[in-house]
Design a protein around this motif. Structure first.
Motif, PDB file in Angstrom:
ATOM      1  N   GLU A  73       0.685  -1.103   0.045  1.00  0.00           N
ATOM      2  CA  GLU A  73      -0.011   0.009  -0.010  1.00  0.00           C
ATOM      3  C   GLU A  73       0.862   1.297   0.132  1.00  0.00           C
ATOM      4  O   GLU A  73       0.478   2.249  -0.686  1.00  0.00           O
ATOM      5  N   ARG A  74       1.931   1.225   0.770  1.00  0.00           N
ATOM      6  CA  ARG A  74       2.902   2.238   0.955  1.00  0.00           C
ATOM      7  C   ARG A  74       3.617   2.434  -0.683  1.00  0.00           C
ATOM      8  O   ARG A  74       3.529   3.657  -0.940  1.00  0.00           O
ATOM      9  N   ALA A  75       4.038   1.314  -1.251  1.00  0.00           N
ATOM     10  CA  ALA A  75       4.372   1.503  -2.747  1.00  0.00           C
ATOM     11  C   ALA A  75       3.398   2.292  -3.524  1.00  0.00           C
ATOM     12  O   ALA A  75       3.591   2.996  -4.517  1.00  0.00           O
ATOM     13  N   ARG A  76       2.260   1.721  -3.682  1.00  0.00           N
ATOM     14  CA  ARG A  76       1.219   2.356  -4.469  1.00  0.00           C
ATOM     15  C   ARG A  76       1.080   3.911  -4.406  1.00  0.00           C
ATOM     16  O   ARG A  76       0.781   4.557  -5.135  1.00  0.00           O
ATOM     17  N   ALA A  77       0.921   4.352  -2.826  1.00  0.00           N
ATOM     18  CA  ALA A  77       0.707   5.567  -2.508  1.00  0.00           C
ATOM     19  C   ALA A  77       1.914   6.505  -2.929  1.00  0.00           C
ATOM     20  O   ALA A  77       1.784   7.360  -3.595  1.00  0.00           O
ATOM     21  N   ALA A  78       3.198   5.956  -3.014  1.00  0.00           N
ATOM     22  CA  ALA A  78       4.352   6.617  -3.466  1.00  0.00           C
ATOM     23  C   ALA A  78       4.375   7.008  -5.062  1.00  0.00           C
ATOM     24  O   ALA A  78       4.504   7.893  -5.571  1.00  0.00           O
ATOM     25  N   ASP A  79       3.685   5.877  -5.557  1.00  0.00           N
ATOM     26  CA  ASP A  79       3.507   5.901  -7.120  1.00  0.00           C
ATOM     27  C   ASP A  79       2.394   6.937  -7.401  1.00  0.00           C
ATOM     28  O   ASP A  79       2.570   7.661  -8.478  1.00  0.00           O
ATOM     29  N   ALA A  80       1.545   6.828  -6.750  1.00  0.00           N
ATOM     30  CA  ALA A  80       0.516   8.113  -7.067  1.00  0.00           C
ATOM     31  C   ALA A  80       0.942   9.334  -6.783  1.00  0.00           C
ATOM     32  O   ALA A  80       0.658  10.286  -7.381  1.00  0.00           O
ATOM     33  N   ARG A  81       1.942   9.626  -5.789  1.00  0.00           N
ATOM     34  CA  ARG A  81       2.450  10.944  -5.802  1.00  0.00           C
ATOM     35  C   ARG A  81       3.617  11.208  -6.716  1.00  0.00           C
ATOM     36  O   ARG A  81       4.322  12.234  -6.662  1.00  0.00           O
ATOM     37  N   GLY A  82       4.135  10.229  -7.494  1.00  0.00           N
ATOM     38  CA  GLY A  82       5.283  10.277  -8.325  1.00  0.00           C
ATOM     39  C   GLY A  82       6.570  10.204  -7.586  1.00  0.00           C
ATOM     40  O   GLY A  82       7.555  10.681  -8.036  1.00  0.00           O
ATOM     41  N   GLU A  83       6.525   9.524  -6.502  1.00  0.00           N
ATOM     42  CA  GLU A  83       7.729   9.486  -5.896  1.00  0.00           C
ATOM     43  C   GLU A  83       8.359   8.013  -5.783  1.00  0.00           C
ATOM     44  O   GLU A  83       8.124   7.078  -5.341  1.00  0.00           O
ATOM     45  N   LYS A  84       8.927   7.767  -7.043  1.00  0.00           N
ATOM     46  CA  LYS A  84       9.265   6.705  -7.535  1.00  0.00           C
ATOM     47  C   LYS A  84      10.305   5.864  -6.629  1.00  0.00           C
ATOM     48  O   LYS A  84      10.278   4.730  -6.325  1.00  0.00           O
ATOM     49  N   GLU A  85      11.247   6.538  -6.169  1.00  0.00           N
ATOM     50  CA  GLU A  85      12.147   5.937  -5.288  1.00  0.00           C
ATOM     51  C   GLU A  85      11.698   5.551  -4.396  1.00  0.00           C
ATOM     52  O   GLU A  85      11.969   4.401  -3.774  1.00  0.00           O
ATOM     53  N   ALA A  86      10.737   6.220  -3.717  1.00  0.00           N
ATOM     54  CA  ALA A  86      10.082   5.855  -2.141  1.00  0.00           C
ATOM     55  C   ALA A  86       9.235   4.322  -2.298  1.00  0.00           C
ATOM     56  O   ALA A  86       9.333   3.437  -1.792  1.00  0.00           O
ATOM     57  N   ALA A  87       8.469   4.461  -3.869  1.00  0.00           N
ATOM     58  CA  ALA A  87       7.779   3.258  -4.180  1.00  0.00           C
ATOM     59  C   ALA A  87       8.783   2.172  -4.274  1.00  0.00           C
ATOM     60  O   ALA A  87       8.461   0.979  -3.951  1.00  0.00           O
ATOM     61  N   ASP A  88       9.974   2.282  -5.049  1.00  0.00           N
ATOM     62  CA  ASP A  88      10.902   1.065  -5.047  1.00  0.00           C
ATOM     63  C   ASP A  88      11.484   0.681  -3.786  1.00  0.00           C
ATOM     64  O   ASP A  88      11.738  -0.600  -3.530  1.00  0.00           O
ATOM     65  N   ALA A  89      11.507   1.539  -2.966  1.00  0.00           N
ATOM     66  CA  ALA A  89      12.133   1.070  -1.669  1.00  0.00           C
ATOM     67  C   ALA A  89      11.178   0.156  -0.742  1.00  0.00           C
ATOM     68  O   ALA A  89      11.534  -0.927  -0.381  1.00  0.00           O
ATOM     69  N   ALA A  90       9.712   0.581  -0.976  1.00  0.00           N
ATOM     70  CA  ALA A  90       8.671  -0.155  -0.220  1.00  0.00           C
ATOM     71  C   ALA A  90       8.751  -1.630  -0.846  1.00  0.00           C
ATOM     72  O   ALA A  90       8.475  -2.551   0.046  1.00  0.00           O
ATOM     73  N   VAL A  91       8.747  -1.498  -2.120  1.00  0.00           N
ATOM     74  CA  VAL A  91       8.676  -2.984  -2.929  1.00  0.00           C
ATOM     75  C   VAL A  91       9.900  -3.737  -2.570  1.00  0.00           C
ATOM     76  O   VAL A  91       9.757  -5.007  -2.502  1.00  0.00           O
ATOM     77  N   GLN A  92      11.013  -3.211  -2.467  1.00  0.00           N
ATOM     78  CA  GLN A  92      12.038  -3.815  -2.234  1.00  0.00           C
ATOM     79  C   GLN A  92      12.100  -4.370  -0.851  1.00  0.00           C
ATOM     80  O   GLN A  92      12.533  -5.369  -0.669  1.00  0.00           O
ATOM     81  N   ALA A  93      11.516  -3.607   0.392  1.00  0.00           N
ATOM     82  CA  ALA A  93      11.508  -4.183   1.682  1.00  0.00           C
ATOM     83  C   ALA A  93      10.481  -5.338   1.341  1.00  0.00           C
ATOM     84  O   ALA A  93      10.537  -6.455   2.303  1.00  0.00           O
ATOM     85  N   LEU A  94       9.455  -5.212   0.735  1.00  0.00           N
ATOM     86  CA  LEU A  94       8.478  -6.468   0.699  1.00  0.00           C
ATOM     87  C   LEU A  94       9.090  -7.617   0.167  1.00  0.00           C
ATOM     88  O   LEU A  94       8.735  -8.616   0.683  1.00  0.00           O
ATOM     89  N   LEU A  95       9.873  -7.601  -0.927  1.00  0.00           N
ATOM     90  CA  LEU A  95      10.504  -8.783  -1.478  1.00  0.00           C
ATOM     91  C   LEU A  95      11.359  -9.293  -0.550  1.00  0.00           C
ATOM     92  O   LEU A  95      11.683 -10.401  -0.641  1.00  0.00           O
TER      93      LEU A  95
END
Length: 842
Positions: A120-142
């Motif tokens: 949910e955090r990665a999707r919210a960061a994508d919606a705000r255009g914060e690609k780096e934050a979204a990548d970090a969240a996905v990376q932590a998930l994986l």
């Protein structure tokens, strides 16, 4: 051998049971729920696969590829539901294993929730255009993948399953060992049973032989017993007397056909009912009804008591019966046999006889009296002179008429005595006058026989007697003595007072004497001695029988002392009417085994009260109605204690007691004063107590007990055959400050009690030589009858035992139930103040 086969078959069953148990134990050692394990492992694999698919769809979504299963929140919820479903664990997991699996599932669920939050955090960061934050969240998930947690969950379950399998394997081994031991035990038992079976078979054969022999012997004995019972039953049924069997309470247990016929009852209707209500009329006094049962209770085992009583038939009529009551010997509850004989016919015969005798006697008396009178007138010359020959015939006729009259009077007297209707007119005649009256009646006979009469009367004694009847007795005895005395001999009547206050009458002759055989029937009715010499003397044979009956009515008996060829002496004694004028010699006590108490009072009611009370307590009571009478008794013999009523009519009782104290002989005589003031006793030594009225019985008895005891320390006799018990009891008594005597058997106890006169006896029942019951019975016969008693025994006493084990004040204790405090307290109570007085001897 059949018994041996049964034992072997039983042993085989035991072995088979052990093998079945072994199989069951092996079955318990395998995984119990294989299908549950397979299902649960499959569910775990599905969870791991679903976790990996979810992670792949998250990665595909991040790379812009099409997802295969979806990665929405609903997918995460579905995965969590699968995890929660896995909390339904297989049944073979232990409680600890289930807690471990719950912890692993909790970690999986927390990882799943954390992954959902990172997505949910990665999707919210994508919606705000914060690609780096979204990548970090996905990376932590994986990096903290849920699939890893699912893999660990599977590994945890597998480890737990393997551990459970290992425990099961150990259990199987243990169960196998236990089963082998059980089989070995059964085999050993089978071997032993096989050996025992052979022995048992031998014993069984011997036992069967013995049983057969005993059965034959028992059968023969039963045949004899049945024959004996049949004979007894035949005797009971054929007996003309009624026979009843009663229990100790008087209830009917059994009755024979004659009893049923006599009482007109049926056995079934009266068995179990009270004998008194069935057999005795209700109008009988209670005393007469209870006398019947009391006769049985007072009869010794095997002995009989016979009495007469009216009995009741079922139709309400009564009949006279003779009851013979016998106590049946044997152990157990008392039983009584009552033999009932209908004496209606006997009573009728006796009544007819008595009526005949009475009628004939009375009908003869009147004409004979007239004949005697007429003949007397003729003999006296009332009609003129009669020729000598005719005068002799008249004299013979008158003499025989008088003889007939005397015979009739004697018969009537005997009938009155037997019926209890002879009334005595008691007076106080002079003995000299009685002898002279008797001599006057027989002097003519004595002169005709040439026998002289002599009277030897010492003093002027008087007796309490019916004067006329006593003259009749002396006349009979003297006439008999004259009749059998030779010519020229003498008959002497001696009268003198005895030391016991009675007057002795003796009629002495010089006749031929009486043999021992003749003496046995001397006082029978119509009895005459059988020698020709005796028969030639004449007589009716009733004189001595009547004389004996009259003397018995006066409370005495006629005795005979005789020696063949040297004469005979007939003797009897009567109560003196007044004390002798001279001082009599010392009176020998009537019963030296009891303490004597002289009661001095003019109050008849008080004297009666004291007499009954003290006699019940075992004292011998002597009464004096005045100080003069009491002084005479004290001059004769000293009592053990003196009870004086201070209200005697002559007064000066206190001064009289003071004078007793001044005399050495009566200085220490214990005195109990009644109805006075205690201050009047000051200065008078040896007072026991001063008692006001109304009289306190317990205080009087306590004071008398103290007065009659030996001076000194309180004495306790301990009787027990157990040495340790004696030592314990003696120690307890000595702590109270008493003097203790010990006895280990009944004979020693009796001897010590007689020598030392204890103030208290502590007695066991089970004693050697004489038991407790015998000791108490012996002590009752002497001065120990009022001694306080504590029965301290190990046996349970019945109420009858307690009544038998009683002296004075008595208490009963059981050794296993009585405490030391209870025993010591009872000792204190029964010593009744002697503990406090031990330092002040009387």
């Amino acid at each position: 051998m059949s018994q041996g086969l049964r034992l072997s078959r039983r042993s085989g069953v035991l072995a088979a049971g052990a093998l079945l148990l072994l199989c069951g134990l092996f079955a318990m050692g395998r995984p119990w729920a294989t299908s549950d394990n397979d299902r649960y492992r499959s569910a775990l694999r599905h969870l791991r696969v679903a976790s990996g698919d979810l992670e792949m769809d998250v990665l595909r979504e991040r790379m812009g590829l099409r997802t295969l299963h979806g990665s929405d929140p609903e997918d995460f919820a579905a995965l969590r539901a699968r995890a929660d479903a896995l909390r339904q664990f297989p049944s073979f997991l232990s409680a600890m294993d289930r807690r471990t699996m719950n912890a692993a599932l909790d970690l999986f669920v927390s990882a799943l929730e954390e992954s959902a939050a990172l997505l949910e955090r990665a999707r919210a960061a994508d919606a705000r255009g914060e690609k780096e934050a979204a990548d970090a969240a996905v990376q932590a998930l994986l990096e903290g993948t849920v699939s890893t947690r699912a893999e660990r969950l599977i590994n945890t379950y597998l480890e737990l399953y393997e551990r459970t399998q290992a425990r099961n394997e150990r259990s199987r081994i243990i169960f196998f060992i236990v089963s082998l031991a059980l089989v070995a035990y059964v085999l050993v038992v089978m071997v032993r049973l096989s050996r025992a079976t052979a022995d048992l078979a031998t014993l069984n054969t011997d036992l069967e032989r013995r049983v057969e022999e005993r059965t034959k012997a028992l059968s023969a004995a039963n045949d004899g017993l049945r024959a004996s019972e049949a004979r007894k039953a035949a005797i009971l049924e054929a007996s003309p007397d009624g026979i009843l069997l009663l229990d100790g309470g008087g209830d009917l247990l059994e009755l024979n056909p004659s009893a049923q016929k006599t009482f007109q009852v049926v056995a079934a209707d009266v068995v179990g009912r009270d004998f008194l209500s069935v057999a005795l009329p209700a109008e009988l006094p209670d005393g007469a009804r209870q006398k019947v049962l009391a006769a049985g209770r007072n009869t010794a085992s095997g002995q009989a008591t016979r009495l007469e009583s009216p009995c009741l038939r079922r139709d309400g009529s009564t009949f006279p019966a003779e009851l013979t009551i016998v106590r049946v010997p044997g152990e157990g509850p008392p039983r009584y046999t009552v033999f009932v004989r209908d004496i209606t016919e006997r009573k009728a015969v006796e009544r007819m006889k008595n009526e005949f005798i009475s009628t004939v006697s009375h009908e003869l008396r009147t004409p004979l009296t007239s004949i005697r009178g007429s003949l007397g007138l003729l003999e006296g010359g009332i009609v003129g002179d009669i020729p000598p020959q005719a005068l002799d015939m008249v004299r013979i006729a008158r003499t025989n008429t008088e003889r007939l009259i005397r015979l009739i009077n004697d018969i009537l007297d005997l009938e009155k005595m037997e019926a209890g209707k002879l009334e005595l007119k008691v007076s106080t005649p002079e003995c000299a006058d009685l002898v002279e009256s008797a001599f006057a009646s027989v002097r003519g006979m004595a002169d005709g026989a040439g026998v002289s009469l002599h009277a030897e009367v010492t003093g002027t004694p008087q007796v309490k007697a019916d004067r006329d009847r006593l003259v009749q007795v002396l006349t009979n005895l003297v006439s008999n003595a004259v009749k059998f005395s030779p010519q020229g001999a003498g008959v002497t009547v001696r009268v003198g007072e005895e030391e016991d206050g009675r007057v002795r009458f003796s009629v002495v002759d010089q006749g031929p004497g009486i043999s021992q055989e003749q003496r046995a029937r001397l006082f029978g009715r119509f009895q005459q001695l059988d020698s020709s010499d005796t028969r030639s003397k004449g007589g009716t044979g009733l004189g001595l029988a009547i004389s004996q009956a009259i003397v018995e009515q006066h409370g005495s008996r006629i005795t005979v002392e005789s020696e063949e060829g040297r004469g005979s002496t007939f003797t009897f004694t009567l109560e003196s009417a007044r004390p002798a004028s001279v001082t009599p010699p010392p009176v020998i006590p009537e019963d030296v085994s009891r303490h004597e108490v002289l009661v001095t009072t003019a109050d008849a009611e008080l004297a009666s009260l004291l007499g009954g009370l003290l006699a019940h307590e075992g004292y011998r009571v002597v009464r004096a109605t005045s100080l003069i009478e009491a002084a005479k008794h004290l001059d004769t013999a000293l009592p053990d204690a003196l009870v004086v009523d201070m209200r005697l009519p002559e007064g000066h009782a206190l001064d009289w007691v003071r004078r007793l104290r001044e005399q050495p002989r009566t200085h220490e005589l214990p005195v109990l004063a009644l109805s006075g003031r205690s201050e009047d006793a000051e200065g008078v030594p040896h007072w026991v107590d001063w008692m006001p009225r109304p009289l306190e019985e317990s205080r009087l008895l306590k004071s008398l007990r103290y007065a009659t005891r030996q001076p000194g320390q309180a004495r306790v006799l301990v009787v027990d055959d157990d040495a340790s018990t004696r030592r314990t009891l003696c120690a307890q008594m000595e702590r109270l400050g008493v003097q203790v005597f010990e006895a280990a058997d009944g004979e020693s106890a009796v001897e010590l009690a007689r020598e030392t006169t204890p103030d208290l006896i502590v007695l066991d029942v089970g004693l050697p030589r004489l038991d407790g019951f015998e000791v108490v019975d012996i002590l009752r016969q002497g001065k120990g009858r009022a001694t306080p008693l504590i029965v301290f025994t190990g046996r349970d006493l019945t109420r009858m035992d307690e009544r038998q084990l009683t002296l004075g004040i008595t208490r009963h204790f059981t050794k296993s139930r009585a405490s030391e405090e209870e025993l010591v307290s009872s000792v204190r109570d029964l010593l009744n103040g002697l503990l406090a007085r031990k330092a002040h001897p009387s």
